[in-house]
Design an enzyme around this catalytic site. Structure first.
Site, mmCIF file in Angstrom:
data_model
loop_
_atom_site.group_PDB
_atom_site.id
_atom_site.type_symbol
_atom_site.label_atom_id
_atom_site.label_comp_id
_atom_site.label_asym_id
_atom_site.label_seq_id
_atom_site.Cartn_x
_atom_site.Cartn_y
_atom_site.Cartn_z
ATOM 1 N N GLU A 1 0.993 -8.691 11.805
ATOM 2 C CA GLU A 1 0.790 -8.363 10.394
ATOM 3 C C GLU A 1 2.126 -8.211 9.676
ATOM 4 O OE1 GLU A 1 -1.692 -5.003 7.780
ATOM 5 O OE2 GLU A 1 -1.502 -4.794 9.949
ATOM 6 N N ASP B 1 0.769 -1.240 0.000
ATOM 7 C CA ASP B 1 0.000 0.000 0.000
ATOM 8 C C ASP B 1 0.805 1.298 0.000
ATOM 9 O OD1 ASP B 1 -1.759 -2.056 0.402
ATOM 10 O OD2 ASP B 1 -2.907 -1.072 1.958
#
Length: 439
Positions: A403, A170
């Site tokens: 994550e 991202d």
């Protein structure tokens, strides 16, 4: 220890599996279904619960658009813990969007083809898994067909992404050059949700979000019509990770169609796509000076000369020949393989843009490590692949199922090197798969 890790990973997956038959990446931070997350999650689930693995794929494909497009988020459930949600994306603007599922108008790296093949290899009852594959393989083919027909304006065999979220990486530093070209854009009023769950210093900035929202507004203004996005979006990128996942999934579909029998026309189409894609990949996206595959800015017609973990994903898809693969892998070790770092940082650790804590600007991600691990094995670099595997396991053992992880070994002494969402689904799922694989 391995049994305890497996049990812990299964508990994470079981806790994140929702009553409607899909998994959230993690509680709070990501409350919906994400496209490539679900693909990786299905691989892990398949090792111990085939019904859940099937449901993971099916619930995603149930939200496929009528033109073949598979969205990056499916809003199966209501939640106010994530922005931007369904009301911002307004997928209903497109005539192709499903009527009974709210989604985004973005996609993510197309992993479902090779996910179906992984499920076939993992599950012992081949007849059962083939029955599932037969029911859904054409949907995945139609997704690939949509990408080649609507995201490849120069017919190069390289599809573009029109938003950084479609890359999966991202806030990668390579997008910084794109943001610099986007002048005179509005300032949007919005309230972030992610920074209420995670330290804001580890997330994209508000200014970056302003760019992200602007790209979506352009697509919405034209009802998510591909031709208009191709014409107007300032962000049109040929991404090596996205295209490598497409090539790998093409080959997986070829293999599965050949097992099923028939479908000669689709097999030939897939082979033609891959032949052109690999040629263009090597001709256009390989930088001989950097000795790495790089991104190409289609809008401004220039290469983005940065090395990231995405640069090594073409190994997974069999894109380079053996000589180029050696060159890439030697570079991997030179740039990313220093003794003080875990493999594989998401961005060049020698760059002044490197940030070891900030999302895709430096941290290690389990899914990219899984891709790199399998790519290395496919070229016979078993010792290095084992290092990637063992270091991935070590990161999770020391910190938990986070994550993403700090690549600097020194910060992990007290188990404080895991960042982002905790009890993260694909970290658990792919750990299961790594533990089940032989070195």
């Amino acid at each position: 220890m391995i049994d305890n890790l497996l049990d812990s990973a299964k508990q994470v997956l079981n806790n994140n599996f929702q009553p409607k038959g899909f998994s959230i990446p993690c509680e709070g931070l990501y409350p919906f279904q994400w496209n490539w997350d679900s693909g990786f999650i299905a691989i892990g689930l398949c090792h111990y619960d085939f019904e859940k693995a099937k449901s993971e794929v099916k619930t995603l494909l149930d939200a496929q658009w009528s033109n073949g497009f598979i969205p990056h988020i499916v809003f199966h459930n209501e939640s106010d813990s994530y922005f931007p949600g369904a009301e911002f994306h307004k997928s209903e603007l497109s005539p192709y969007a499903p009527k009974d599922n709210k989604t985004t108008g973005l996609t993510q790296p197309p992993v479902l083809g090779f996910v179906l093949e992984e499920m076939y290899h993992i599950h012992k009852n081949k007849d059962e898994v083939l029955a599932f594959v037969k029911n859904h393989i054409d949907q995945v083919f139609n997704c690939h067909k949509h990408l080649y027909e609507h995201r490849d304006p120069k017919n190069e065999g390289l599809v573009y992404i029109y938003h950084n979220w479609e890359s999966g990486t991202d806030n990668s530093p390579m997008w910084d050059e794109i943001w610099e070209t986007m002048t005179d854009i509005p300032t949007y009023e919005f309230e972030r949700r992610d920074t209420s769950h995670v330290d804001a210093s580890q997330r994209p900035s508000n200014q970056e979000y302003n760019y992200y929202l602007h790209l979506i507004e352009i697509a919405k203004a034209h009802n998510y019509e591909d031709a208009k996005i191709t014409e107007l979006s300032p962000f049109l990128i040929q991404d090596p990770l996205f295209n490598a996942m497409l090539i790998k999934s093409n080959q997986a579909l070829i293999n599965l169609y050949e097992i099923i029998g028939g479908e000669t026309e689709k097999i030939n189409t897939l082979k033609a796509w891959n032949m052109l894609s690999k040629k263009s990949f090597n001709d256009k996206l390989y930088d001989k000076e950097l000795k790495a595959y790089i991104h190409y800015d289609l809008r401004n017609d220039k290469p983005l000369k940065y090395v990231s973990s995405s640069s090594f994903s073409p190994l997974f898809a069999g894109v380079p020949d053996v000589d180029r693969a050696k060159e890439i892998i030697d570079n991997l070790m030179t740039v990313f393989g220093k003794e003080e770092f875990y493999l594989c940082a998401s961005f060049d650790p020698d760059s002044d843009k490197f940030n070891p804590k900030k999302y895709w600007r430096g941290p290690v991600w389990v899914n990219l490590n899984w891709i790199v691990y399998n790519g290395l094995k496919s070229y016979g670099y078993n010792e290095l692949a084992t290092r990637v595997k063992n270091e991935t396991i070590e990161l999770i053992t020391k910190n938990g199922f986070y994550e993403y992880f700090d690549p600097r070994k020194e910060v992990h002494k007290d188990g404080n090197g895991g960042y982002g969402g905790s009890n993260f689904s694909w970290s658990a799922a792919l750990l299961i798969d790594l533990l089940k694989k032989e070195n």
